[in-house]
Scaffold this active site. Structure first.
Site, short mmCIF file in Angstrom:
data_model
loop_
_atom_site.label_atom_id
_atom_site.label_comp_id
_atom_site.label_asym_id
_atom_site.label_seq_id
_atom_site.Cartn_x
_atom_site.Cartn_y
_atom_site.Cartn_z
N CYS A 338 0.85 -1.23 0.13
CA CYS A 338 0.02 -0.02 0.12
C CYS A 338 1.05 1.06 -0.04
O CYS A 338 1.85 1.27 -0.71
CB CYS A 338 -1.00 -0.03 1.16
SG CYS A 338 -0.31 -0.46 2.86
N LYS A 339 0.96 2.00 0.87
CA LYS A 339 1.65 3.06 1.03
C LYS A 339 2.74 2.77 1.82
O LYS A 339 4.06 3.07 1.66
CB LYS A 339 1.00 4.59 1.58
CG LYS A 339 1.91 5.81 1.51
CD LYS A 339 1.09 7.20 1.84
CE LYS A 339 0.45 7.13 3.06
NZ LYS A 339 -0.15 8.55 3.50
#
Length: 551
Positions: A338-339
């Site tokens: 994800c981030k």
């Protein structure tokens, strides 16, 4: 085996349900501990329902295997002296100081070239500074070789080039200090050598580039905190092997973001070197993307908002898709990000750990992922799944796997009758509730005529009667807004996700530690410990409403 750094984060999901237990029971564990009986009349129904199960031996054995491998990777830090040296050379201040010294050295050399052309010479003191700088970087290289071991340090081509340049520049400084350059210039055969020395001096620019590269590594390590990194074979990436075939990592970045996150070119180089033609990348970010051509078009994007949950449908599709990919070839792996590579990534990884039967319960999967993602040699800070709704959805998926044979449960259509908010701070004003379903706002208390609010001052409790029998089904997000309280993620005071198929007895009770945003340390000073939210539902029972779950 050490316990997970933040065991309280697992409170909402550590219940193992038997085949006859309700899939929703786990959501009420906190209610038996947090809510006073007089404020939550249904709480007593769930007392004694929780049965805490230990982590299975197979999961502990798998973690132990990885610990042995990781111990070999950090064997170079096995002494106190090496640990101290490592902490110094890997510190941000040390790296920043190195960049400053290179800039100072380049400035001195440029001044030397300018004054030499003017038949003037830099004083001996200035040249001594340049020599001291060269000695500093030679010491830096020796310390890094001492910590990382010679073979590992010189496996990086840039380290080899930088070391060669440092030695050459050190010799140049010695020549400038201990030989009379003016005298040598009068000897014709030394003329070409002096010109060559000037060109070699410009190699300090490359050294500056290398120091910048080292500084970038330090910044990336600081941003990733104590997430377990891959630091072998010349790589230094925020990337963790959760299992031999599952990789969790932060976002592969380019441009300015690559200065503090995984550079996408390095991630591609890693995957092509380690798993060429056998990897698939899953991007779980809804807010950012990259050209899938970087990874030879082997990228699958699943749109999940930051600090939120995947839909149950997305979890089922993802786990089945990964399972099929794994079955095609024993060398196939997946790299999931994800981030930051923890919450959204951890939610999906935990779902697959359950689906593949590596872990049998939500508790085991969350514990396992947290242990693998957290590097305890640097800090005890927990780097697993922390958002309560995400942990709740891992628990939901465990029921999908065990009770519904890896298929979506039958759809239940509910409508909200009452909200009850317990122990609300007296200074709170202007409460607003908003409900989202399928990415659309379907209800808001700001709309006139849809609800009434009863504020009970004696019990610090707010009761909200909802008049609009709006049908809710599947994944539902509920947000709470207070005009005079801080907002956090999602620009609201707090929020949570639920799935209607797992609501039992038409009631959901969530204590403070199971409400998103309020699980954060910074929110604990504002809301009392017994703060909680309860929702009472009604159910649509018409034949047209009772339909199978979506596929």
């Amino acid at each position: 085996m050490n316990e997970s750094p933040d065991p309280t984060d697992l409170a909402g999901v550590i219940i193992e349900l038997g085949p006859n237990d309700s899939p929703q029971t786990s959501e009420f564990k906190g209610a038996t501990e947090e809510a006073p009986a007089k404020e939550s009349p249904h709480t007593s129904e769930f007392k004694g329902a929780a049965r805490v199960s230990p982590i299975s031996e197979s999961v502990l054995a798998r973690l132990s295997k990885f610990e042995v491998e990781d111990a070999e990777n950090v064997a170079s830090y096995d002494s106190k002296i090496k640990k101290i040296v490592h902490s110094i050379v890997s510190s941000f201040a040390f790296g920043l100081f190195g960049v400053f010294l290179v800039l100072l050295d380049v400035t001195l050399i440029l001044a030397d070239l300018i004054f030499t052309d003017s038949k003037l010479y830099i004083p001996l003191e200035y040249r001594s500074i340049s020599l001291a700088i060269a000695l500093f970087f030679l010491m830096d290289v020796l310390l890094r070789v001492f910590v990382e071991r010679r073979q590992q340090y010189f496996s990086d081509l840039f380290n080899i080039l930088d070391t060669a340049i440092i030695v050459i520049l050190l010799l140049v400084d010695v020549v400038y200090i201990f030989f009379d350059i003016k005298l040598l210039r009068n000897i014709p055969r030394w003329t070409h050598l002096l010109r060559l020395l000037r060109l070699i001096i410009l190699l300090r620019i490359f050294h500056l580039f290398h120091q910048k590269r080292q500084l970038e590594k330090l910044i990336r390590r600081r941003v990733s905190e104590n997430k377990r990194r891959y630091t072998r074979d010349g790589f230094d990436l925020d990337l963790t092997y959760v299992t031999e075939r599952i990789i969790a990592m932060s976002f592969p970045s380019s441009g300015r973001q690559s200065f503090y996150r995984n550079p996408i070119k390095e991630v591609v180089r890693f995957l092509d070197k380690k798993h060429r033609n056998h990897y698939r990348v899953y991007n779980l970010c809804s807010e950012r993307a990259y050209d899938p051509k970087h990874f030879h078009n082997r990228v699958v994007r699943i749109m999940i908002d930051d600090h939120n949950v995947p839909t149950l449908h997305q979890m089922v599709v993802f786990t089945k898709e990964v399972n099929e990919w794994m079955a095609q070839d024993l060398e196939n792996i997946v790299a999931i990000h994800c981030k930051g590579g923890t919450d959204r990534t951890g939610t999906m990884v935990c779902a697959f750990l359950i689906a593949s039967e590596i872990c049998s319960t939500a508790k085991e999967s969350l514990y396992y992922f947290g242990e693998r993602r957290t590097d305890k040699t640097h800090s005890e800070k927990f780097q697993g799944v922390k958002t309560p709704s995400q942990k709740r959805y891992v628990a939901y998926f465990a029921q999908v796997k065990h009770l519904y044979n890896w298929n979506l449960p039958p759809r239940r259509i509910l409508f909200i009758k009452h909200f009850i908010i317990y122990s609300i701070p007296r200074y709170v004003r202007d409460l607003k509730i908003q409900i989202e379903m399928e990415k659309k706002v379907v209800f808001s208390t700001i709309s006139l005529g849809k609800c009434s609010v009863l504020d009970n001052i004696t019990t610090d409790k707010i009761l909200i009667d909802v008049f609009d029998g709006l049908p809710l089904y599947d994944d539902v997000k509920v947000q709470f807004f207070y005009s005079n309280l801080p907002t956090y993620y999602d620009n609201c005071s707090f929020y949570f996700w639920l799935h209607t198929s797992f609501i039992e007895n038409n009631r959901l009770y969530l204590p403070k530690n199971e409400l998103d945003n309020l699980h954060k340390q910074k929110a604990r000073r504002i809301y009392p410990s017994d703060f909680a939210v309860e929702i009472l539902f009604g159910e649509k029972m018409t034949s047209s409403d009772v339909v199978a779950g979506s596929d």
